[in-house]
Enzyme design. Structure first.
Site, short mmCIF file in Angstrom:
data_model
loop_
_atom_site.label_atom_id
_atom_site.label_comp_id
_atom_site.label_asym_id
_atom_site.label_seq_id
_atom_site.Cartn_x
_atom_site.Cartn_y
_atom_site.Cartn_z
N LYS A 282 -0.79 1.72 -7.12
CA LYS A 282 0.13 0.81 -6.41
C LYS A 282 -0.66 -0.32 -5.77
CE LYS A 282 3.74 1.22 -2.81
NZ LYS A 282 4.35 2.20 -1.90
N SER B 128 9.20 2.23 -2.11
CA SER B 128 8.53 1.00 -2.48
C SER B 128 7.57 1.16 -3.66
CB SER B 128 7.78 0.42 -1.29
OG SER B 128 6.83 1.31 -0.82
N SER C 7 8.55 6.44 0.11
CA SER C 7 8.21 5.52 -0.98
C SER C 7 7.54 6.10 -2.20
CB SER C 7 7.35 4.38 -0.43
OG SER C 7 8.15 3.61 0.44
#
Lengths: 476, 94, 523
Positions: C83, C158, C182
């Site tokens: 990420k 996210s 997330s």
């Protein structure tokens, strides 16, 4: 009728701790490095980086706190103080507000009857900011070498009443911190920074007046002048029926006045909250005891000991122990077998004079105990006169010259040759017949003059007593 | 009560320029503040704030006072938006 | 060997094994991934930054190292995605924000370093909601990520990019981060396994901070065994992170076969009273029944404080974020916008560099910490947090695990986040409590809804009890199947009754290529 006011002063002192590395990262704190070479992702506030607390900085803070008779907190936390400024890489400073490491201490200032205790509100750890510089074209440049250097902030209660008090407090603080080796406390270099809070209180009243804060005080002189000027400024306002505005003022020592930096409207809201990256520090009784036990002899003890062990007057002991470096030089020299009082006299006399003139700190004295002792002996044995001894002392002060070598190289040994002495005395008499006449008339001062002239002719390498005796021999 | 003055102050503290048309921002701000205010209903007397979930497990986390060099100057300045020689250049401060 | 499609079906551990025995080459596996990326990335948009040449070089090097024994381990040679809020040295790390659009960190996140030490390699950085603030991965300066199951839908957030990349075969496994759900929610929306570890288990050094007291990096994988392998690779005490914990070895592998006999599983009744999509409820209840059949003791109970969790979370997260994001000011790195003087430069840079959601949260956070409001908002939330944590401590005296839905709905349509900023926050109701209490939580697939979208269930355990979660997760997966089976599985509305899990295909072997294509939807 003009009201009578009492000056109420508190100080906030920031001290750079003498650790090898910064408070939250392993960057070196060594002085004088080229810009931005002692930085890392942590102290540059780069994304994703995290602080880690320096153990030694914590211990030094505890040591200073204990020396100031503070309570050391069993649990201490760090808080973020949020404000935007380019010298502050994260735009927050990691400091301590809610649970400082030490609190409720005191420090004694003054002598005898005028001794008083100045209370210390708290002592806490925080990180220093980087340095802003201004370039040739007026641009602002940042060097982050200093960002993250460990600081302790010591906040006094408003117990000081004059600039003398304030100076005494700061000097004492500096002595104590110097004794602990926690910092070199140099105002001019910024390793010690003083902010002064001042307000005027109507005589007899309980409540405090509005206070102002003064910054940029880089010397004792500046502190004294600033306090005096601010007192006058506030007095003038109050006398004219106006109010003192709570604000921060910047002292300009060159101009001898202060300028307002921030007004009340702009009062900073720092939004302090506990730093989630740093767990609380638990300080055990055992650790506190260990720090206490490993404390070097502090000033008060040393002072008493100098009186007892060396038979020095209290006055001498006080002056000598003001700096741990001076005290050390004294002791090590006395340990060489010379009379302590003699060592003391040298240090209090010539020593302090030279420190003042050359604007040096005692820790910068290069004279070694061995050389110092040798010098004293040479003087005692009359190998060199007092005047010569002073000259050698000055030379050795900064460069630690070997007294024997120096004296020989410069031909400074006391002249023992009686023949030469006699010839010189003869010559002086011949060149100063008026004085001779005066002396014979009964003016003793004239003899002193003749002695002086002889000494001058002998370049200080004659013993005054010998010269005097010879003159009397010739003249009587 | 949250109003434009509060929003103004908060935006100054956060160094965040607000759009000229404040209505939407103010509305959203109000909404968020009200949402946060839902905690009013909780009985929190005598409850200590929780700062560290691992407060019992975490011992003291210290670093020894030993110098490390993690970055050289070039790396430090590489991402600088404006650089002048050995320094970061920033807008004029006074 | 089935060819490229076959390779992409493999889990990370399966691939690692094949690489170890020379059945598949590292470069071969990478090329399969690259081909999939070429097919689907343009529409899915999982990645912010791809470094394919760099990945090829790493693959070559790793292959050599594997052959001469320099590198080994279950994940050696496996291509990962990370990420884009985890710092990668020399590779751009943007946090999905304009303000860090060109930031190249000179350091790796510890978690990244650990992964690379395990022999895995990173081919790119995945898309995320800006600074981790969001649950749909629509709030990135780089645009939205689409759900591989249905490209009109969000992949969750996210860590949407990471989840979409794993689900679409654009990598074999990925790292995400979880502050309020997330990892878990995108995993649920994409039919994957996602774990948020006990706070302090995985180092936060190099994890670009959103909410420091809650952020944790963790795995997003195709199955539970992969999740265990990745966890064991990335978890470590880190002396650079003062909140990092020294933990006993996790021993997750052995948990995979331990079963659930005797485990007491609590079901929070109050989770089923919220706006829960009926199919989600059905799927979760079905899982409950199955675990009971496997030997667990399953019991419903009242958790309490449910409606306070989300406001508590947002107050604290926004407060910490408002401080953590102060450093983005255009002075030392990142975007700088011209302004008239210092403060204007700050204001313009931050106004233009941050997206709307980030700005909203900074404003709320600043407000909550400001003079006059600190006690009423921030301090109150910190106290509420204590209550919530205490409640979990209490609950875990009785139960070994808690089970519930991972999200109230399956993946929403893209662009469905309306005008009300708070509406989206409410979807975090099941996930934020684990972050507030610092406890481990995992989401894993348990069905598909009438539209075919994956449904995730969530398992929570007490701090340091990841093992217990893995016991239950592995047991469930053995019955229900993992990612591969999910794609081929019947949708919930096609089932006659709940129960009879043989219909889910349980321990079926690899699917055929045709099934794969059918399950993955339009290309």
């Amino acid at each position: 009728m003009k009201k009578e006011y009492e000056t109420v002063i508190g100080v906030e002192v920031h001290v750079e701790l003498a650790t090898q590395t910064k408070i939250f990262c392993g960057c070196s704190t060594a002085f004088g490095a080229p810009p931005n070479t002692q930085v890392c992702p942590v102290c540059l506030g780069m994304p994703g980086t995290l602080p880690k607390l320096n153990h030694r900085a914590t211990e030094l803070a505890m040591a200073v706190g204990l020396a100031l008779h503070c309570e050391v907190s069993r649990t201490t936390r760090f808080d973020r103080k949020n404000y935007f400024y380019p010298d502050n890489p994260q735009n927050y400073q990691i400091s301590q507000l809610y649970s400082p490491i030490c609190k409720n201490g005191w420090l004694e200032i003054g002598e005898g009857q005028r001794k008083k205790q100045i209370r210390i509100h708290e002592l806490h750890l925080e990180e220093d900011a980087g340095k802003l510089l201004h370039g040739d074209a007026g641009e602002t440049l940042v060097d982050y070498n200093r960002a993250g250097v460990p600081l302790i902030e010591i906040v006094s209660e408003p117990d000081l009443r004059s600039s003398e008090d304030a100076i005494a407090f700061i000097s004492q603080l500096r002595t104590i911190i110097g004794y602990l080796g926690a910092s070199d406390c140099k105002l001019q270099e910024g390793s010690m920074r003083v902010d002064v809070n001042l307000s005027l209180r109507e005589a007899g009243k309980e409540c405090l007046g509005t206070r102002t804060e003064m910054k940029n005080l880089n010397s004792f002189r500046a502190i004294t002048r600033a306090i005096s000027a601010e007192k006058e400024r506030q007095q003038a306002l109050l006398d004219a029926g106006e109010e003192v505005i709570q604000e921060t003022r910047r002292w300009d020592d060159a101009k001898g006045c202060s300028v307002s930096m921030r007004s009340k409207e702009d009062a900073r809201d720092y939004r302090y909250f506990p730093d989630p990256d740093l767990p609380p520090v638990h300080i055990s009784e055992a650790w506190i005891q260990k720090v206490r036990d490993s404390q070097p002899e502090l000033r008060e003890e040393k002072q008493k000991r100098f009186v007892q062990e060396y038979g020095l007057p209290e006055y001498d002991a006080t002056l000598l122990t003001e700096s741990v470096h001076l005290a050390r030089l004294f002791e090590l020299t006395a340990a060489q077998g010379v009379q302590p009082k003699k060592v003391s006299n040298w240090l209090m006399g010539e020593g302090l004079r030279l420190l003042r003139e050359k604007e040096m700190d005692p820790e910068d004295i290069r004279l070694s105990p061995g050389h110092f002792a040798a010098l004293i002996r040479m003087n005692e044995d009359k190998k060199i006169t007092n005047a010569v001894a002073k000259q050698v002392f000055e030379a050795a002060f900064e460069e630690n010259v070997d007294p024997q070598e120096y004296v020989e190289a410069h031909g400074l040994l006391t002249v023992q040759d009686e023949g030469l002495l006699r010839k010189t005395v003869q010559k002086v008499i011949e060149e100063n017949l008026k004085s001779v006449e005066d002396y014979r008339k009964g003016k003793d001062k004239a003899l002193g003059y003749l002695v002086g002239q002889t000494m001058k002719a002998m370049k200080g390498q004659a013993e005054a007593l010998t010269v005097t005796a010879l003159l009397k021999e010739f003249l009587d | 009560m949250v109003n434009e003055k509060v929003l103004e102050r908060v935006s100054r503290l956060a160094e965040l320029e607000l759009p000229k048309e404040r209505d939407q921002v103010l509305r959203d701000f109000q909404r968020l503040v009200d949402f946060a205010g839902m905690l009013e209903g909780l009985q929190l007397g005598g409850v200590e704030p929780l700062y560290q979930v691992n407060e019992e497990q975490a011992g003291n986390a210290f670093r020894e006072d030993l110098v490390t060099q993690d970055l050289d100057r070039e790396e430090a300045l590489e991402n600088a938006p404006k650089r002048r020689g050995e320094f970061f250049e920033v807008p004029k401060t006074f | 060997m089935d060819g490229e499609m076959g390779i992409l079906e493999l889990t990370a551990v399966e691939l690692g094994k094949k690489i170890k025995f020379g059945e598949v080459g590292v470069e071969e596996a990478l090329e399969a991934v690259i081909e999939r990326i070429q097919e689907r990335e343009e529409s899915l948009h999982c990645y912010v930054t791809l470094d394919l040449e760099g990945a090829r070089a790493k693959a070559r090097l790793l292959q050599k190292k594997l052959l001469n024994g320099e590198v080994s381990g279950p994940l050696a040679g496996v291509p990962f995605a990370v990420k884009d809020n985890l710092c990668t040295k020399g590779m751009r790390t943007t946090c999905g924000s304009k303000i860090l659009k060109n930031f190249v960190p000179p350091y790796d996140a510890t978690v990244v370093r650990n992964l690379e030490s395990a022999g895995a390699f990173i081919l790119g950085k995945t898309n995320l909601d800006e600074f981790g603030m969001g649950n749909t991965t629509e709030r990135s300066f780089a645009g939205a990520t689409r759900n591989p199951w249905d490209e009109e839908r969000s992949a969750g957030g996210s860590s949407g990019g990471s989840a979409a990349a794993v689900a679409s075969g654009e990598c074999f496994a990925a790292l995400g981060t979880d502050t309020g759900g997330s990892i878990r929610q995108p995993a649920a929306h994409c039919g994957l396994v996602g774990l948020k570890p006990t706070y302090g288990t995985v180092s936060r050094y190099g994890l670009i901070a959103y909410c420091s007291s809650m952020d944790q990096a963790g795995p997003i994988t195709k199955d539970v065994r992969d999740c265990a392998a990745v966890m064991e690779a990335i978890a470590s005490y880190d002396e650079k992170d003062a909140t990092s914990l020294r933990r006993e070895p996790l021993h997750l592998q052995s948990a995979l076969t331990e079963g659930v006999s005797g485990l007491k599983i609590g079901i929070p009744k109050d989770y089923f009273e919220e706006k829960l999509q009926p199919e989600v409820e059905h799927a979760v209840r079905a899982a409950m029944k199955e675990l009971e059949a496997q030997g667990a003791i399953v019991e419903e109970f009242e958790l309490g404080l449910v409606r306070y969790a989300v406001p508590t979370y947002y107050t604290i997260a926004c407060a910490e974020a408002s401080s953590n994001l102060e450093r983005y000011d255009g002075m030392k790195y990142g975007l700088r916008e011209a302004g008239t003087g210092l403060h204007d430069t700050y204001r313009q840079t931050r106004a233009k560099g941050f997206g709307e959601e980030v700005k909203r949260r900074i404003l709320l956070g600043t407000f909550a910490l400001s003079e006059g409001y600190y006690e009423q908002y921030y301090l109150k939330a910190m106290k509420a947090r204590r209550l919530i944590k205490n409640r979990f401590d209490e609950v875990f005296q009785t139960y070994d695990l808690l089970l519930g839905p991972a999200a109230p709905t399956t993946a929403p349509q893209l662009g469905s986040v309306g005008d009300d900023p708070v509406q989206a926050y409410l979807a975090d109701v099941y996930t934020v409590p684990a972050n507030l209490a610092g406890i481990p939580a995992m989401s894993l697939p348990c069905g598909r809804d009438a539209q075919g979208m994956p449904i995730g269930l969530q398992l929570m355990a007490d701090r340091f009890q990841e093992r217990t979660i893995f016991r239950a997760a592995a047991t469930w997966e053995q019955v229900f199947g993992g990612f591969r089976q999910l794609r081929g599985s019947r949708r919930i509305d096609e089932l006659g009754q709940l129960g009879g899990f043989g219909q889910f295909g349980g321990t079926r072997q690899h699917e055929s290529k045709a099934r794969w294509e059918e399950g993955m939807g339009q290309a």
